[in-house]
Design a protein around this motif. Structure first.
Motif, short mmCIF file in Angstrom:
data_model
loop_
_atom_site.label_atom_id
_atom_site.label_comp_id
_atom_site.label_asym_id
_atom_site.label_seq_id
_atom_site.Cartn_x
_atom_site.Cartn_y
_atom_site.Cartn_z
N ILE A 62 0.85 -1.18 0.00
CA ILE A 62 0.00 0.00 0.00
C ILE A 62 0.89 1.24 0.00
O ILE A 62 2.10 1.15 0.21
CB ILE A 62 -0.98 0.02 1.19
N THR A 63 0.30 2.38 -0.22
CA THR A 63 1.01 3.65 -0.17
C THR A 63 0.06 4.70 0.38
O THR A 63 -1.04 4.36 0.83
CB THR A 63 1.61 4.01 -1.55
N ARG B 100 1.20 -5.33 5.68
CA ARG B 100 1.58 -5.08 4.29
C ARG B 100 2.83 -4.22 4.21
O ARG B 100 3.11 -3.42 5.11
CB ARG B 100 0.44 -4.36 3.56
N GLY B 101 3.55 -4.40 3.14
CA GLY B 101 4.65 -3.51 2.86
C GLY B 101 4.13 -2.16 2.40
O GLY B 101 2.91 -1.94 2.30
N PHE B 102 5.04 -1.25 2.10
CA PHE B 102 4.63 0.13 1.85
C PHE B 102 5.57 0.77 0.83
O PHE B 102 6.78 0.51 0.83
CB PHE B 102 4.69 0.92 3.17
N VAL B 103 5.00 1.61 -0.03
CA VAL B 103 5.80 2.44 -0.92
C VAL B 103 5.88 3.83 -0.31
O VAL B 103 4.88 4.54 -0.23
CB VAL B 103 5.20 2.51 -2.34
N PRO C 82 8.11 -5.41 2.90
CA PRO C 82 9.16 -4.52 2.37
C PRO C 82 8.68 -3.08 2.26
O PRO C 82 7.53 -2.82 1.92
CB PRO C 82 9.44 -5.11 0.99
N TYR C 83 9.58 -2.17 2.56
CA TYR C 83 9.31 -0.73 2.43
C TYR C 83 10.18 -0.19 1.30
O TYR C 83 11.41 -0.16 1.41
CB TYR C 83 9.61 0.00 3.74
#
Length: 317
Positions: A17-18, A68-71, A118-119
């Motif tokens: 997600i972002t 969740r990872g993040f952008v 992951p980020y």
């Protein structure tokens, strides 16, 4: 050093997600006066950095809740030569601002990044001209030359990729992709569309993606859609032959057209729950989706609903 430049998690089976609409949140919810809509100016003061920290903390909290990872998108959408000059920043300032914007995100990445979540740090690039009014269109070569200084600077940081947001035309997208290829950093191209699902210059999404891929040897890592409501582009996606190239969505909260939004004095926040449901429907059309966020009018409530409504966010390859 960058962690994922050579293997972006959003291309390796992770759904990330972002954040939502950074500038609209800061202006309408935080009551800030952003010169030329430039959020990067907040990096210039301790109080501004505190505001940005609180902003990102709200979203990383959602990411942790949903595992969740993040952008992490840098606040550099306006940090290109012309917009910096309008605000009174020199070319040297521009390079410094882009470097500091990536450095600002590194502690967040260091704190939360893991193999399971992951980020990714992305250097955000905006269009040269008004994102809602593409009357002035550069050639692809002009666009490559224009965007090169910012992209070269971002490539020299720990950014994992660069993401060009709210692009209105094929030429600028092509120039940006070529500049990123030259700099050796993955690039994501995000187009905006009008209420008919076409770019402001008239091309369909399929036509735009095909033209950029042909001109760059399929240079972009993937494509996104931003700054439009799902009802504006859903039908086009249903018939698209390029759906596999679209891996990210950052939709507006409002169903209004760009012209209508440009004239609004109050923020149209739409309906967060309804937007979450519309994202859920879009996931059926976009089997390769891997980045979900928001654009104008959206905030942490919308991203929360997007995660909640599509709790079965899929791991895709």
């Amino acid at each position: 050093m960058s962690r994922y430049r050579h293997q972006l998690p959003q291309l390796q089976g992770h759904t990330l997600i972002t954040d939502g609409g950074l500038e609209t949140t800061l202006v309408f919810h935080e009551g800030l006066d952003l010169p030329e809509f430039a959020a990067y100016t907040l990096l210039e003061s301790d109080s501004g950095r505190h505001i940005l920290q609180d902003y990102f903390d709200r979203y990383t909290g959602i990411a942790r809740h949903y595992q969740r990872g993040f952008v992490l998108e840098s606040v550099t959408w306006r940090a290109n030569p012309d917009w910096c000059a309008r605000i009174g920043h020199s070319p040297e300032d521009m390079h410094r601002i882009n470097r500091e914007a990536i450095e600002f995100l590194q502690p967040l990445r260091d704190k939360y990044d893991s193999p399971a979540t992951p980020y990714v740090i992305s250097g955000c690039i905006g269009p040269r001209h008004d994102a809602y009014a593409p009357e002035l269109i550069m050639s692809a070569a002009e666009a490559e030359t224009y965007h090169w200084p910012q992209i070269k600077t971002l490539a020299g940081t720990d950014a994992d990729c660069v993401t060009a947001m709210t692009l209105t035309n094929v030429n600028e997208a092509t120039g940006i992709a070529r500049a990123a290829q030259k700099a050796g950093i993955p690039v994501v191209i995000s187009f905006t569309v009008e209420t008919d699902g076409c770019l402001p210059t008239g091309e369909t999404l399929d036509e735009a993606i095909t033209q950029v891929d042909q001109a760059t040897g399929a240079g972009p890592a993937y494509y996104m859609i931003n700054c439009a409501h799902p009802t504006h582009f859903g039908e086009q996606l249903a018939a698209s032959r390029q759906r596999h190239r679209i891996r990210g969505l950052r939709a507006n909260a409002s169903k209004c057209s760009h012209a209508e939004l440009d004239g609004c004095e109050q923020l149209d926040q739409g309906n967060p729950q309804e937007l979450g449901q519309e994202y859920q429907h879009l996931l059926a059309l976009l089997p390769h989706i891997s980045v979900l966020g928001g654009c104008c009018g959206t905030d942490h409530r919308h991203i929360e609903q997007i995660c909640c409504q599509s709790a079965g966010l899929r791991q895709v390859s």
